[in-house]
Scaffold this motif. Structure first.
Motif, PDB file in Angstrom:
ATOM      1  N   LYS A 170       0.843  -1.199   0.000  1.00 58.11           N
ATOM      2  CA  LYS A 170       0.000   0.000   0.000  1.00 58.11           C
ATOM      3  C   LYS A 170       0.879   1.249   0.000  1.00 58.11           C
ATOM      4  N   ILE A 171       1.926   1.244   0.832  1.00 56.79           N
ATOM      5  CA  ILE A 171       2.855   2.381   0.883  1.00 56.79           C
ATOM      6  C   ILE A 171       3.569   2.533  -0.466  1.00 56.79           C
ATOM      7  N   ARG A 172       4.003   1.404  -1.032  1.00 56.37           N
ATOM      8  CA  ARG A 172       4.678   1.458  -2.344  1.00 56.37           C
ATOM      9  C   ARG A 172       3.751   2.023  -3.417  1.00 56.37           C
ATOM     10  N   LEU A 173       2.477   1.620  -3.416  1.00 51.30           N
ATOM     11  CA  LEU A 173       1.517   2.141  -4.401  1.00 51.30           C
ATOM     12  C   LEU A 173       1.297   3.640  -4.225  1.00 51.30           C
ATOM     13  N   ILE A 174       1.217   4.074  -2.976  1.00 48.54           N
ATOM     14  CA  ILE A 174       1.057   5.512  -2.712  1.00 48.54           C
ATOM     15  C   ILE A 174       2.284   6.269  -3.225  1.00 48.54           C
ATOM     16  N   LEU A 175       3.458   5.744  -2.920  1.00 46.16           N
ATOM     17  CA  LEU A 175       4.698   6.387  -3.389  1.00 46.16           C
ATOM     18  C   LEU A 175       4.786   6.383  -4.910  1.00 46.16           C
ATOM     19  N   LEU A 176       4.396   5.291  -5.532  1.00 47.86           N
ATOM     20  CA  LEU A 176       4.406   5.206  -6.996  1.00 47.86           C
ATOM     21  C   LEU A 176       3.431   6.215  -7.603  1.00 47.86           C
ATOM     22  N   ALA A 177       2.238   6.315  -7.035  1.00 47.55           N
ATOM     23  CA  ALA A 177       1.247   7.288  -7.527  1.00 47.55           C
ATOM     24  C   ALA A 177       1.785   8.709  -7.391  1.00 47.55           C
ATOM     25  N   PHE A 178       2.428   8.988  -6.256  1.00 51.44           N
ATOM     26  CA  PHE A 178       3.012  10.315  -6.045  1.00 51.44           C
ATOM     27  C   PHE A 178       4.115  10.587  -7.073  1.00 51.44           C
ATOM     28  N   ALA A 179       4.948   9.601  -7.329  1.00 52.82           N
ATOM     29  CA  ALA A 179       6.040   9.748  -8.295  1.00 52.82           C
ATOM     30  C   ALA A 179       5.497  10.016  -9.694  1.00 52.82           C
ATOM     31  N   ILE A 180       4.456   9.278 -10.064  1.00 52.02           N
ATOM     32  CA  ILE A 180       3.851   9.479 -11.393  1.00 52.02           C
ATOM     33  C   ILE A 180       3.242  10.870 -11.485  1.00 52.02           C
ATOM     34  N   ALA A 181       2.513  11.269 -10.467  1.00 52.52           N
ATOM     35  CA  ALA A 181       1.908  12.604 -10.469  1.00 52.52           C
ATOM     36  C   ALA A 181       2.982  13.679 -10.552  1.00 52.52           C
ATOM     37  N   SER A 182       4.071  13.507  -9.822  1.00 51.12           N
ATOM     38  CA  SER A 182       5.162  14.484  -9.834  1.00 51.12           C
ATOM     39  C   SER A 182       5.810  14.546 -11.201  1.00 51.12           C
ATOM     40  N   SER A 183       6.028  13.383 -11.818  1.00 46.50           N
ATOM     41  CA  SER A 183       6.671  13.386 -13.137  1.00 46.50           C
ATOM     42  C   SER A 183       5.767  14.032 -14.170  1.00 46.50           C
ATOM     43  N   ASN A 184       4.445  13.852 -14.044  1.00 44.41           N
ATOM     44  CA  ASN A 184       3.527  14.512 -14.970  1.00 44.41           C
ATOM     45  C   ASN A 184       3.610  16.025 -14.830  1.00 44.41           C
ATOM     46  N   ILE A 185       3.761  16.471 -13.604  1.00 46.08           N
ATOM     47  CA  ILE A 185       3.880  17.915 -13.390  1.00 46.08           C
ATOM     48  C   ILE A 185       5.206  18.408 -13.961  1.00 46.08           C
ATOM     49  N   LEU A 186       6.261  17.666 -13.718  1.00 44.76           N
ATOM     50  CA  LEU A 186       7.587  18.094 -14.168  1.00 44.76           C
ATOM     51  C   LEU A 186       7.739  18.045 -15.679  1.00 44.76           C
ATOM     52  N   PHE A 187       7.141  17.038 -16.298  1.00 47.28           N
ATOM     53  CA  PHE A 187       7.351  16.840 -17.725  1.00 47.28           C
ATOM     54  C   PHE A 187       6.144  17.214 -18.570  1.00 47.28           C
ATOM     55  N   ALA A 188       5.190  17.860 -17.970  1.00 48.82           N
ATOM     56  CA  ALA A 188       3.995  18.265 -18.707  1.00 48.82           C
ATOM     57  C   ALA A 188       4.379  19.239 -19.812  1.00 48.82           C
ATOM     58  N   GLN A 189       3.636  19.174 -20.896  1.00 46.86           N
ATOM     59  CA  GLN A 189       3.853  20.084 -22.019  1.00 46.86           C
ATOM     60  C   GLN A 189       3.330  21.456 -21.596  1.00 46.86           C
ATOM     61  N   VAL A 190       4.225  22.368 -21.391  1.00 46.14           N
ATOM     62  CA  VAL A 190       3.845  23.711 -20.970  1.00 46.14           C
ATOM     63  C   VAL A 190       3.953  24.628 -22.181  1.00 46.14           C
ATOM     64  N   THR A 191       2.856  25.308 -22.497  1.00 51.99           N
ATOM     65  CA  THR A 191       2.872  26.250 -23.604  1.00 51.99           C
ATOM     66  C   THR A 191       3.414  27.568 -23.082  1.00 51.99           C
ATOM     67  N   PRO A 192       4.524  28.025 -23.664  1.00 51.23           N
ATOM     68  CA  PRO A 192       5.082  29.280 -23.166  1.00 51.23           C
ATOM     69  C   PRO A 192       4.136  30.449 -23.441  1.00 51.23           C
ATOM     70  N   LYS A 193       4.086  31.371 -22.508  1.00 49.54           N
ATOM     71  CA  LYS A 193       3.257  32.555 -22.673  1.00 49.54           C
ATOM     72  C   LYS A 193       3.923  33.449 -23.724  1.00 49.54           C
ATOM     73  N   PRO A 194       3.139  33.935 -24.702  1.00 45.27           N
ATOM     74  CA  PRO A 194       3.740  34.782 -25.731  1.00 45.27           C
ATOM     75  C   PRO A 194       4.359  36.045 -25.125  1.00 45.27           C
ATOM     76  N   VAL A 195       5.438  36.491 -25.732  1.00 45.53           N
ATOM     77  CA  VAL A 195       6.096  37.719 -25.301  1.00 45.53           C
ATOM     78  C   VAL A 195       5.837  38.803 -26.344  1.00 45.53           C
ATOM     79  N   GLU A 196       5.955  40.036 -25.921  1.00 44.71           N
ATOM     80  CA  GLU A 196       5.766  41.141 -26.851  1.00 44.71           C
ATOM     81  C   GLU A 196       6.920  41.167 -27.837  1.00 44.71           C
ATOM     82  N   GLY A 197       6.609  41.374 -29.110  1.00 40.95           N
ATOM     83  CA  GLY A 197       7.625  41.426 -30.148  1.00 40.95           C
ATOM     84  C   GLY A 197       6.995  41.620 -31.505  1.00 40.95           C
TER      85      GLY A 197
END
Length: 194
Positions: A19-46
Motif C-alpha cells: 500500500k505504501i509502495r503504491l502511494i509512493l508510486l502514484a506520487f512519483a507518477i503525479a510528480s513526473s507529470n507535473i515536471l514533464f507536462a507540455q507547458v505552452t510558453p506565454k507569448p512575449v511582446e515582439g
C-alpha cells in the motif's frame, strides 16, 4: 507462535508495504507529470509571428486617441502607409476590398470581425485626410502622429519601408505579416468559421 499466525502477520506487513509502495508510486507518477507536462510558453511582446503585438495609441484625424488594444477580440490588420507613398496608394484598394469583404464575418475562436488599424507616416494632416477620403479608407482606426519617418509607431514596429503590415488575432498575437494583394484575403480565409 503458530505458523498460521506468522503467515497472517507477514501478509499484513506485506499488504501495508505494498500500500505504501503504491502511494509512493502514484506520487512519483503525479510528480513526473507535473515536471514533464507540455507547458505552452506565454507569448512575449515582439514583432515576430507568435509574439504579442506592441500596443500603439495615436490620434485619428479628429484628434481622438485610439489604442490598438481597444480592438482586442477582433482580427486586426496593422497597416503602415502614407498619402505620399505610391505603392501604398496602389495597395489600398486591396486593403479596402478585404475590409469590406471580411469586416462583419465570423471567425474562429469567437473573434468579432475584422478591423484595420491604419498607421500613416504622413507629416501633413490635410494630405493624410484627403488620401483617407480618396482611397475610401472607411475604418474608424486611421491614426498618425504626423512625424513622417520619425513616427513613434514606425520606431516601435521597426518599419523600414511602406506599405507593410502585421495581422494579429483576437488576443493581440501576431499571426502573419507583410500581406499584400491576394495574400491578405488568403490568410483571412484560413481564419473564418467553416
Amino acid at each position: 507462535m503458530s505458523t498460521g499466525i506468522v503467515i497472517a502477520k507477514c501478509r499484513k506487513i506485506y499488504l501495508k508495504t505494498m500500500k505504501i509502495r503504491l502511494i509512493l508510486l502514484a506520487f512519483a507518477i503525479a510528480s513526473s507529470n507535473i515536471l514533464f507536462a507540455q507547458v505552452t510558453p506565454k507569448p512575449v511582446e515582439g514583432l515576430e509571428i507568435g509574439n504579442i503585438a506592441p500596443d500603439l495609441k495615436f490620434k485619428d484625424p479628429q484628434g481622438k486617441e485610439i489604442a490598438l488594444s481597444s480592438l482586442r477580440g477582433k482580427i486586426v490588420l496593422i497597416d503602415f502607409w502614407a498619402s505620399w507613398c505610391m505603392p501604398c496608394r496602389m495597395e489600398n484598394p486591396n486593403v479596402v476590398t478585404a475590409y469590406n469583404k471580411y469586416n462583419k464575418l465570423k471567425f474562429k475562436n469567437n473573434a468579432k470581425g475584422f478591423e484595420i488599424y491604419g498607421v500613416s507616416l504622413d507629416r501633413d494632416q490635410a494630405n493624410w485626410v484627403k488620401a483617407i477620403e480618396q482611397d475610401k479608407l472607411v475604418w474608424k482606426s486611421n491614426v498618425s502622429d504626423l512625424k513622417f519617418w520619425q513616427s513613434d509607431a514606425a520606431r516601435i514596429y521597426q518599419v523600414q519601408a511602406i506599405p507593410t503590415n502585421w495581422l494579429i488575432n483576437e488576443k493581440g498575437i501576431i499571426i502573419a505579416k507583410s500581406l499584400r494583394g491576394p495574400t491578405l484575403e488568403a490568410e483571412l480565409d484560413k481564419l473564418l468559421v467553416n
